[in-house]
Enzyme design. Structure first.
Site, PDB file in Angstrom:
ATOM      1  N   LYS A   1       7.867  47.145   7.465  1.00 25.57           N
ATOM      2  CA  LYS A   1       6.975  46.022   7.152  1.00 25.57           C
ATOM      3  C   LYS A   1       5.554  46.474   7.366  1.00 25.57           C
ATOM      4  O   LYS A   1       5.299  47.397   8.153  1.00 25.57           O
ATOM      5  CB  LYS A   1       7.283  44.834   8.067  1.00 25.57           C
ATOM      6  CG  LYS A   1       6.857  43.507   7.496  1.00 25.57           C
ATOM      7  CD  LYS A   1       7.866  42.988   6.470  1.00 25.57           C
ATOM      8  CE  LYS A   1       7.448  41.679   5.866  1.00 25.57           C
ATOM      9  NZ  LYS A   1       8.548  41.085   5.085  1.00 25.57           N
TER      10      LYS A   1
HETATM   11  P1  NAD Z   1       3.218  33.150   0.171  1.00 27.92           P
HETATM   12  O1  NAD Z   1       1.953  33.722   0.622  1.00 27.92           O
HETATM   13  O2  NAD Z   1       3.547  33.187  -1.271  1.00 27.92           O
HETATM   14  O3  NAD Z   1       3.333  31.626   0.665  1.00 27.92           O
HETATM   15  C1  NAD Z   1       3.193  31.269   1.998  1.00 27.92           C
HETATM   16  C2  NAD Z   1       3.220  29.765   2.075  1.00 27.92           C
HETATM   17  O4  NAD Z   1       3.194  29.376   3.456  1.00 27.92           O
HETATM   18  C3  NAD Z   1       1.984  29.105   1.443  1.00 27.92           C
HETATM   19  O5  NAD Z   1       2.380  27.902   0.824  1.00 27.92           O
HETATM   20  C4  NAD Z   1       1.080  28.831   2.643  1.00 27.92           C
HETATM   21  O6  NAD Z   1       0.171  27.791   2.417  1.00 27.92           O
HETATM   22  C5  NAD Z   1       2.123  28.461   3.677  1.00 27.92           C
HETATM   23  N1  NAD Z   1       1.651  28.611   5.056  1.00 27.92           N
HETATM   24  C6  NAD Z   1       0.912  29.613   5.579  1.00 27.92           C
HETATM   25  N2  NAD Z   1       0.674  29.382   6.889  1.00 27.92           N
HETATM   26  C7  NAD Z   1       1.307  28.229   7.188  1.00 27.92           C
HETATM   27  C8  NAD Z   1       1.451  27.468   8.365  1.00 27.92           C
HETATM   28  N3  NAD Z   1       0.900  27.871   9.500  1.00 27.92           N
HETATM   29  N4  NAD Z   1       2.197  26.327   8.307  1.00 27.92           N
HETATM   30  C9  NAD Z   1       2.774  25.937   7.152  1.00 27.92           C
HETATM   31  N5  NAD Z   1       2.668  26.614   6.007  1.00 27.92           N
HETATM   32  C10 NAD Z   1       1.950  27.741   6.024  1.00 27.92           C
HETATM   33  O7  NAD Z   1       4.368  33.871   1.036  1.00 27.92           O
HETATM   34  P2  NAD Z   1       5.907  33.996   0.704  1.00 27.92           P
HETATM   35  O8  NAD Z   1       6.133  35.280   0.014  1.00 27.92           O
HETATM   36  O9  NAD Z   1       6.398  32.726   0.097  1.00 27.92           O
HETATM   37  O10 NAD Z   1       6.504  34.139   2.178  1.00 27.92           O
HETATM   38  C11 NAD Z   1       6.899  33.034   2.970  1.00 27.92           C
HETATM   39  C12 NAD Z   1       7.906  33.494   4.000  1.00 27.92           C
HETATM   40  O11 NAD Z   1       9.027  34.083   3.334  1.00 27.92           O
HETATM   41  C13 NAD Z   1       7.418  34.559   4.976  1.00 27.92           C
HETATM   42  O12 NAD Z   1       8.069  34.385   6.215  1.00 27.92           O
HETATM   43  C14 NAD Z   1       7.899  35.848   4.327  1.00 27.92           C
HETATM   44  O13 NAD Z   1       8.016  36.906   5.263  1.00 27.92           O
HETATM   45  C15 NAD Z   1       9.249  35.391   3.822  1.00 27.92           C
HETATM   46  N6  NAD Z   1       9.836  36.226   2.775  1.00 27.92           N
HETATM   47  C16 NAD Z   1       9.165  36.455   1.609  1.00 27.92           C
HETATM   48  C17 NAD Z   1       9.782  37.224   0.627  1.00 27.92           C
HETATM   49  C18 NAD Z   1       9.150  37.483  -0.715  1.00 27.92           C
HETATM   50  O14 NAD Z   1       9.811  38.080  -1.586  1.00 27.92           O
HETATM   51  N7  NAD Z   1       7.941  37.030  -0.979  1.00 27.92           N
HETATM   52  C19 NAD Z   1      11.054  37.791   0.854  1.00 27.92           C
HETATM   53  C20 NAD Z   1      11.705  37.510   2.044  1.00 27.92           C
HETATM   54  C21 NAD Z   1      11.087  36.725   2.999  1.00 27.92           C
END
Ligand code: NAD
Length: 424
Positions: A113
């Site tokens: 990561k």
């Molecule tokens: P992203 O940046 O596309 O979206 C993040 C979202 O979370 C946004 O809507 C943002 O406004 C919101 N957010 C940020 N801080 C916040 C808070 N303190 N309280 C509430 N909402 C908050 O990110 P993503 O890719 O959707 O990732 C979200 C989660 O999923 C993370 O934990 C990431 O590690 C995990 N994840 C992502 C992927 C991927 O393919 N993108 C894969 C596996 C896991």
């Protein structure tokens, strides 16, 4: 002992959480203690401090990390996040979860990561581009399409991946699409990658609902986060006839007990960068309130450690599907389990992203393009198989789904380690 000598209680951080989870799962497995130590330890941690020229001409220093946890089963793989609160411990935990996740879905990747401490919301596109290119340059010694392959995570996206790919390619004198996944389609990205994590969340939630005899059509769903994972998942639930009661971003969310018009909510967010409740026939809701709504399926899809021992007793969902990494602390996990909440843990629920990243990488290495149907059907097969394998362990051993998923992942990594042996 006087109060001043009493050590302060250890602040729970994601790295501690990740280690506690491994201890719990490893107790159920017959793994050589040396092998367990080897696969739990982080292989390599790189911290870099680097300058970026800002638009006003000033120089600013940034700190970034790349943690390579384990590559026993294949090259390191894991996203890069841009967030003001990211630190080494957070990245360590996320890297370890990537290792177990890839093993749970039986994808030949290890876990890594990365993160940069920055606030992308306050930076211009040019500043973000310069930051990305310089960070990539700093990571060059440890990256490579057969070594370590980044992907998008919180506040990074296909454009950021394009800059990483371009920088790496320029440094190597030829185009290297396989250096990164989650790229734009025009640069060798895969069909279905953008939707993959949210789709995987939807698939595993549907499997959990089927297992509990709950119909997705009409099910009441609450989603925290509306980014790549939360936004796509909410859309898929709405298309399947579920009622999405609430959705949020970092500033809070919108709520309608009869169900939101998800397409309108997401296009409002897209257009105005916020939710405007008046336009959406909804009321405002805080992120804390959202987690406590009465619903069938709760999907935390934003940040880690949001369900804790303090709010767990007020979580009223029947199923929690962890779109985010590490949203539930171990104490809260136990409380939810005791309260009969069915948990689909992160390393299973959000593994759709790494699965389609693997498809993208395979296509890049072979210069092939798969159709979206092929990708979706392969993803669906892998996610359903992993879900049933984890459920079988959970039933057989009478253990929570998280422990079962960790057992499956850790055992696969341990077996691979035993087969490889230790050099020299
Ligand atoms: P992203 O940046 O596309 O979206 C993040 C979202 O979370 C946004 O809507 C943002 O406004 C919101 N957010 C940020 N801080 C916040 C808070 N303190 N309280 C509430 N909402 C908050 O990110 P993503 O890719 O959707 O990732 C979200 C989660 O999923 C993370 O934990 C990431 O590690 C995990 N994840 C992502 C992927 C991927 O393919 N993108 C894969 C596996 C896991």
């Amino acid at each position: 002992m006087s109060d001043t000598q009493t050590p302060a209680p250890a602040k729970l951080n994601p790295a501690t959480m990740a280690r506690q989870q491994v201890e719990l799962a490893a107790k159920q497995l017959d793994i050589d203690p040396g092998v367990l130590q080897k696969i739990t330890a982080t292989k390599r941690e790189l911290t870099v401090h680097f300058p970026v020229r800002m638009d006003d001409g000033s120089l600013r220093m940034f700190t970034g990390y790349r943690v390579q946890h384990n590559d026993t089963r294949g090259p390191f793989k894991g996203g890069i996040r841009y967030h003001p609160d990211t630190d080494l411990d957070e990245v360590r935990a996320l890297a370890m979860w990537m290792t177990w996740k890839a093993a749970v879905v039986h994808i030949p990747f290890g876990g890594a990561k990365g993160g940069v401490q920055c606030n992308p919301k306050e930076m211009s596109p040019h500043e973000l581009e310069r930051l990305t290119r310089r960070f990539t340059w700093e990571l060059i010694p440890v990256l490579g399409p057969e070594r370590d392959i980044p992907a998008p995570d919180v506040y990074t996206n296909p454009q950021v991946m394009a800059w990483i790919m371009d920088t790496y390619s320029i440094m190597h004198g030829h185009t290297v699409p396989g250096i990164v996944t989650g790229k734009p389609l025009e640069l060798g990205g895969s069909l279905g990658r953008f939707e993959a994590t949210g789709r995987g969340v939807f698939i595993t939630a549907s499997e959990a609902a089927r297992h509990l005899g709950l119909n997705i059509e009409g099910a009441r769903v609450v989603v925290q986060g509306s980014g790549n994972v939360g936004g796509v998942a909410a859309r898929m639930f709405a298309r399947a006839g579920a009622k999405v009661l609430a959705i949020s971003d970092s500033r809070g969310g919108v709520h309608n007990p009869h169900g939101l018009d998800v397409e309108r909510v997401l296009s409002c967010k897209n257009q105005y960068q916020c939710f405007i409740s008046d336009r959406l026939e909804a009321s405002d809701i805080t992120n804390a309130e959202l987690l406590e709504l009465d619903c069938d399926i709760l999907i935390p899809a934003a940040m880690e450690c949001v369900i804790t021992k303090d709010n767990a007793p007020r979580v009223r969902a029947r199923i929690v599907v962890e779109g985010a990494n590490g949203p539930t602390t171990p104490e809260a996990d136990e409380m939810l389990h005791d309260a009969g909440v069915f948990m689909v843990p992160d390393i299973l629920a959000n593994a759709g992203g790494v699965t389609v990243s693997y498809f993208e990488w395979v296509q890049n290495l072979q210069n092939l393009l798969w159709s979206e149907d092929e990708i979706d059907s392969r993803l669906s097969g892998i996610m359903r198989k992993a879900f049933s394998e984890v459920l079988a362990i959970s039933h057989q051993k009478k253990l929570p789904m998280r422990t079962a998923a960790l057992m499956l992942g850790i055992d696969r990594v341990a077996k691979a380690q035993e087969l490889r042996g230790v050099y020299p």
